[in-house]
Design a protein around this motif. Structure first.
Motif, PDB file in Angstrom:
ATOM      1  N   LEU A  33       0.835  -1.208   0.000  1.00  0.00           N
ATOM      2  CA  LEU A  33       0.000   0.000   0.000  1.00  0.00           C
ATOM      3  C   LEU A  33       0.863   1.248   0.000  1.00  0.00           C
ATOM      4  N   GLN A  34       1.906   1.242   0.801  1.00  0.00           N
ATOM      5  CA  GLN A  34       2.798   2.402   0.864  1.00  0.00           C
ATOM      6  C   GLN A  34       3.542   2.618  -0.448  1.00  0.00           C
ATOM      7  N   ALA A  35       3.674   1.547  -1.225  1.00  0.00           N
ATOM      8  CA  ALA A  35       4.324   1.663  -2.534  1.00  0.00           C
ATOM      9  C   ALA A  35       3.335   2.095  -3.618  1.00  0.00           C
ATOM     10  N   GLY A  36       2.090   2.324  -3.219  1.00  0.00           N
ATOM     11  CA  GLY A  36       1.093   2.803  -4.175  1.00  0.00           C
ATOM     12  C   GLY A  36       0.397   1.710  -4.956  1.00  0.00           C
ATOM     13  N   LYS A  37       0.370   0.503  -4.403  1.00  0.00           N
ATOM     14  CA  LYS A  37      -0.289  -0.619  -5.078  1.00  0.00           C
ATOM     15  C   LYS A  37      -1.637  -0.913  -4.421  1.00  0.00           C
ATOM     16  N   HIS A  38      -2.613  -1.296  -5.234  1.00  0.00           N
ATOM     17  CA  HIS A  38      -3.853  -1.834  -4.694  1.00  0.00           C
ATOM     18  C   HIS A  38      -3.538  -3.209  -4.107  1.00  0.00           C
ATOM     19  N   VAL A  39      -4.287  -3.627  -3.082  1.00  0.00           N
ATOM     20  CA  VAL A  39      -3.949  -4.870  -2.394  1.00  0.00           C
ATOM     21  C   VAL A  39      -5.156  -5.783  -2.214  1.00  0.00           C
ATOM     22  N   TYR A  40      -4.961  -7.029  -2.617  1.00  0.00           N
ATOM     23  CA  TYR A  40      -5.868  -8.126  -2.259  1.00  0.00           C
ATOM     24  C   TYR A  40      -5.111  -8.945  -1.225  1.00  0.00           C
ATOM     25  N   CYS A  41      -5.683  -9.095  -0.022  1.00  0.00           N
ATOM     26  CA  CYS A  41      -5.008  -9.822   1.044  1.00  0.00           C
ATOM     27  C   CYS A  41      -5.840 -11.020   1.464  1.00  0.00           C
ATOM     28  N   GLU A  42      -5.228 -12.182   1.414  1.00  0.00           N
ATOM     29  CA  GLU A  42      -5.924 -13.380   1.874  1.00  0.00           C
ATOM     30  C   GLU A  42      -6.262 -13.255   3.352  1.00  0.00           C
ATOM     31  N   LYS A  43      -7.332 -13.924   3.755  1.00  0.00           N
ATOM     32  CA  LYS A  43      -7.676 -13.958   5.175  1.00  0.00           C
ATOM     33  C   LYS A  43      -6.697 -14.892   5.897  1.00  0.00           C
ATOM     34  N   PRO A  44      -6.497 -14.702   7.188  1.00  0.00           N
ATOM     35  CA  PRO A  44      -6.929 -13.546   7.968  1.00  0.00           C
ATOM     36  C   PRO A  44      -6.121 -12.307   7.568  1.00  0.00           C
ATOM     37  N   LEU A  45      -6.735 -11.145   7.741  1.00  0.00           N
ATOM     38  CA  LEU A  45      -6.061  -9.912   7.337  1.00  0.00           C
ATOM     39  C   LEU A  45      -4.704  -9.785   8.027  1.00  0.00           C
ATOM     40  N   ALA A  46      -4.639 -10.137   9.297  1.00  0.00           N
ATOM     41  CA  ALA A  46      -3.378 -10.160  10.057  1.00  0.00           C
ATOM     42  C   ALA A  46      -3.586 -11.139  11.213  1.00  0.00           C
ATOM     43  N   ILE A  47      -2.581 -11.322  12.044  1.00  0.00           N
ATOM     44  CA  ILE A  47      -2.746 -12.267  13.162  1.00  0.00           C
ATOM     45  C   ILE A  47      -2.920 -11.542  14.501  1.00  0.00           C
ATOM     46  N   THR A  48      -3.048 -10.208  14.448  1.00  0.00           N
ATOM     47  CA  THR A  48      -3.410  -9.420  15.627  1.00  0.00           C
ATOM     48  C   THR A  48      -4.410  -8.352  15.207  1.00  0.00           C
ATOM     49  N   VAL A  49      -5.191  -7.870  16.167  1.00  0.00           N
ATOM     50  CA  VAL A  49      -6.143  -6.789  15.870  1.00  0.00           C
ATOM     51  C   VAL A  49      -5.379  -5.526  15.500  1.00  0.00           C
ATOM     52  N   GLU A  50      -4.316  -5.264  16.238  1.00  0.00           N
ATOM     53  CA  GLU A  50      -3.524  -4.069  15.970  1.00  0.00           C
ATOM     54  C   GLU A  50      -2.921  -4.117  14.570  1.00  0.00           C
ATOM     55  N   GLY A  51      -2.510  -5.303  14.137  1.00  0.00           N
ATOM     56  CA  GLY A  51      -1.984  -5.467  12.791  1.00  0.00           C
ATOM     57  C   GLY A  51      -3.020  -5.127  11.742  1.00  0.00           C
ATOM     58  N   CYS A  52      -4.257  -5.581  11.963  1.00  0.00           N
ATOM     59  CA  CYS A  52      -5.351  -5.256  11.039  1.00  0.00           C
ATOM     60  C   CYS A  52      -5.568  -3.749  10.970  1.00  0.00           C
ATOM     61  N   ASP A  53      -5.579  -3.109  12.140  1.00  0.00           N
ATOM     62  CA  ASP A  53      -5.805  -1.662  12.174  1.00  0.00           C
ATOM     63  C   ASP A  53      -4.696  -0.913  11.443  1.00  0.00           C
ATOM     64  N   ARG A  54      -3.471  -1.394  11.569  1.00  0.00           N
ATOM     65  CA  ARG A  54      -2.357  -0.734  10.871  1.00  0.00           C
ATOM     66  C   ARG A  54      -2.490  -0.894   9.354  1.00  0.00           C
ATOM     67  N   VAL A  95     -10.827 -11.208  12.876  1.00  0.00           N
ATOM     68  CA  VAL A  95      -9.573 -11.392  13.606  1.00  0.00           C
ATOM     69  C   VAL A  95      -9.745 -10.997  15.073  1.00  0.00           C
ATOM     70  N   ALA A  96     -10.467  -9.915  15.315  1.00  0.00           N
ATOM     71  CA  ALA A  96     -10.681  -9.451  16.688  1.00  0.00           C
ATOM     72  C   ALA A  96     -11.382 -10.514  17.525  1.00  0.00           C
ATOM     73  N   VAL A  97     -12.358 -11.188  16.934  1.00  0.00           N
ATOM     74  CA  VAL A  97     -13.078 -12.243  17.655  1.00  0.00           C
ATOM     75  C   VAL A  97     -12.172 -13.449  17.879  1.00  0.00           C
ATOM     76  N   GLY A  98     -11.423 -13.844  16.842  1.00  0.00           N
ATOM     77  CA  GLY A  98     -10.507 -14.968  16.974  1.00  0.00           C
ATOM     78  C   GLY A  98      -9.461 -14.731  18.047  1.00  0.00           C
ATOM     79  N   CYS A  99      -8.935 -13.512  18.101  1.00  0.00           N
ATOM     80  CA  CYS A  99      -7.927 -13.178  19.104  1.00  0.00           C
ATOM     81  C   CYS A  99      -8.525 -13.170  20.513  1.00  0.00           C
ATOM     82  N   ALA A 100      -9.732 -12.614  20.636  1.00  0.00           N
ATOM     83  CA  ALA A 100     -10.390 -12.570  21.946  1.00  0.00           C
ATOM     84  C   ALA A 100     -10.720 -13.974  22.439  1.00  0.00           C
ATOM     85  N   ALA A 101     -11.189 -14.827  21.534  1.00  0.00           N
ATOM     86  CA  ALA A 101     -11.514 -16.202  21.912  1.00  0.00           C
ATOM     87  C   ALA A 101     -10.256 -16.965  22.321  1.00  0.00           C
ATOM     88  N   THR A 102      -9.159 -16.721  21.614  1.00  0.00           N
ATOM     89  CA  THR A 102      -7.890 -17.364  21.965  1.00  0.00           C
ATOM     90  C   THR A 102      -7.422 -16.915  23.339  1.00  0.00           C
TER      91      THR A 102
END
Length: 385
Positions: free
Chosen positions: A87-108, A355-362
């Protein structure tokens, strides 16, 4: 732009979706790939595009002006790094799930997308399956009234092979399988009910896999391979009973969603069959799916209308393409998002919330099952499905 030029970061198993993007005479073409494995890159060229540029350094892709979009199909723990850099390089992004492995990572990641002005799409292919699009339509029609309860059982019949013979089996790479596998189901619960989870309580354990085998043991080199029920002959070959395995293989999650909806999610990785069973119960009836039969059953209750006189069975039409026909459609949506600004069936926020639910459940599982509230959505992220 008339044609989207796409590159993939990650040439492993999930990179197979590239075939739906590679349409040299159409509006999308796959032009490059990056992976640390040179053999995987060569195989990618053979299967997708012999002329594709390949590199073992993904940053080389980001420097190229002839690449418009990046598909992140790398291991889960690398999604945050790869998505943000793209994204910072100016590219559109398709990201496989999970978006990240932490909630904070998703927010970033979402923050990086907003700052870049580029499109970000999460690969929730279950939203594109005929089965679940039909269930969504039935619920939205109001035929079973207001949803009050959701029950989901996920029989992961190939759990040992896909999740305990490689990097998935270590929590540092996945957080837990409530993200890798559960993110699909949690998202479908959110999508069909139209509500996000607010708090969870969960129990789980490593009840079958893991153990005391050496971490460097592989199935082909094991002297128990002829008698072991989990012996793997190819591709994913790390011992499923090695010491380092530390993600749960048996999980029970209880959720309370917005509006007071109660939901349960059960996930087991050592069942003999593979299927997902969903039940949505409303004030005027319920629906339940059977993946094995390819059907959805709608049961009606007394509602002082014609609906109480009959039940309905829907037979799901078969679709062409992998993941029950979902993959070609989700790839089509990404191209339409980039070229036309057409919104896909999913959103980055939906990816964040699963991801937020998965992390909370874990967290709940690993601290004795206490109630954990879902981390609130930052005010900078618009709440939209």
């Amino acid at each position: 732009m008339k044609q989207v030029r796409i590159a993939l970061i990650g040439a492993g198993l999930r990179s197979g979706i590239a075939k739906y993007w590679h349409k040299p005479d159409g509006d999308s073409i796959v032009v490059a790939a990056a992976d640390i494995s040179y053999s995987k890159l060569k195989e990618f060229q053979e299967k997708i595009n012999p002329e594709a540029f390949i590199t073992q350094d993904y940053k080389e892709l980001l420097q190229r002006d002839d690449i418009d979009a990046i598909a992140v199909t790398s291991p889960d723990y690398l999604h945050e790094e790869h998505a943000i850099a793209s994204l910072q390089a100016g590219k559109h992004v398709y990201c496989e799930k999970p978006l990240a492995i932490t909630v904070e990572g998703c927010d970033r990641i979402i923050e990086a997308a907003e700052k870049s002005g580029k499109h970000l799409m999460v690969g929730f292919n279950m939203r594109y399956m005929n089965m679940y699009r039909t269930m969504k339509g039935i619920v939205d029609s109001g035929v079973i009234g207001k949803i009050k309860a959701v029950w989901v059982r996920h029989f992961v019949g190939y759990g040992g092979y896909f999740y305990f013979h490689d990097w998935h089996a270590k929590s540092k790479n996945t957080t837990s399988l409530l993200l890798q596998k559960g993110s699909h189901d949690i998202d479908i619960i959110h999508w069909i009910t139209g509500s996000y989870t607010q708090k969870v309580s969960a129990f789980g354990g490593l009840d079958f896999y893991g153990g005391d085998k050496p971490n460097d043991l592989t199935c082909p080199s094991c002297n128990e391979r002829d008698t072991c029920t989990e012996a793997s002959p190819h591709t994913l070959i790390e011992c499923a009973f090695r010491e380092e395995v530390n993600v749960e293989d048996n999980n029970v999650v209880i959720m309370e969603l917005e509006g007071g909806i109660k939901a349960s999610y059960l996930q087991c990785h050592f069942t003999p069959d593979y299927q997902r069973n969903y039940t949505f119960i409303g004030t005027e009836g319920r629906i339940e799916n059977s993946e094995l039969e390819g059907k959805i059953y709608v049961k009606s209750r007394r509602s002082n209308s014609w609906r109480e006189f009959s039940d309905t069975t829907y037979e799901i039409k078969k679709a062409e393409g992998s993941h029950g026909g979902a993959d070609p459609n989700i790839c089509r949506d990404f191209v339409d998002l980039v070229l036309k600004g057409k919104q896909p069936l999913t959103t980055p926020l939906a990816g964040r919330m699963s991801v937020a639910v998965g992390c909370a459940a874990t967290e709940s599982i690993r601290s004795g099952g206490h109630i954990v509230k879902i981390k609130p959505i930052p005010t900078t992220i618009p709440k939209a499905f």
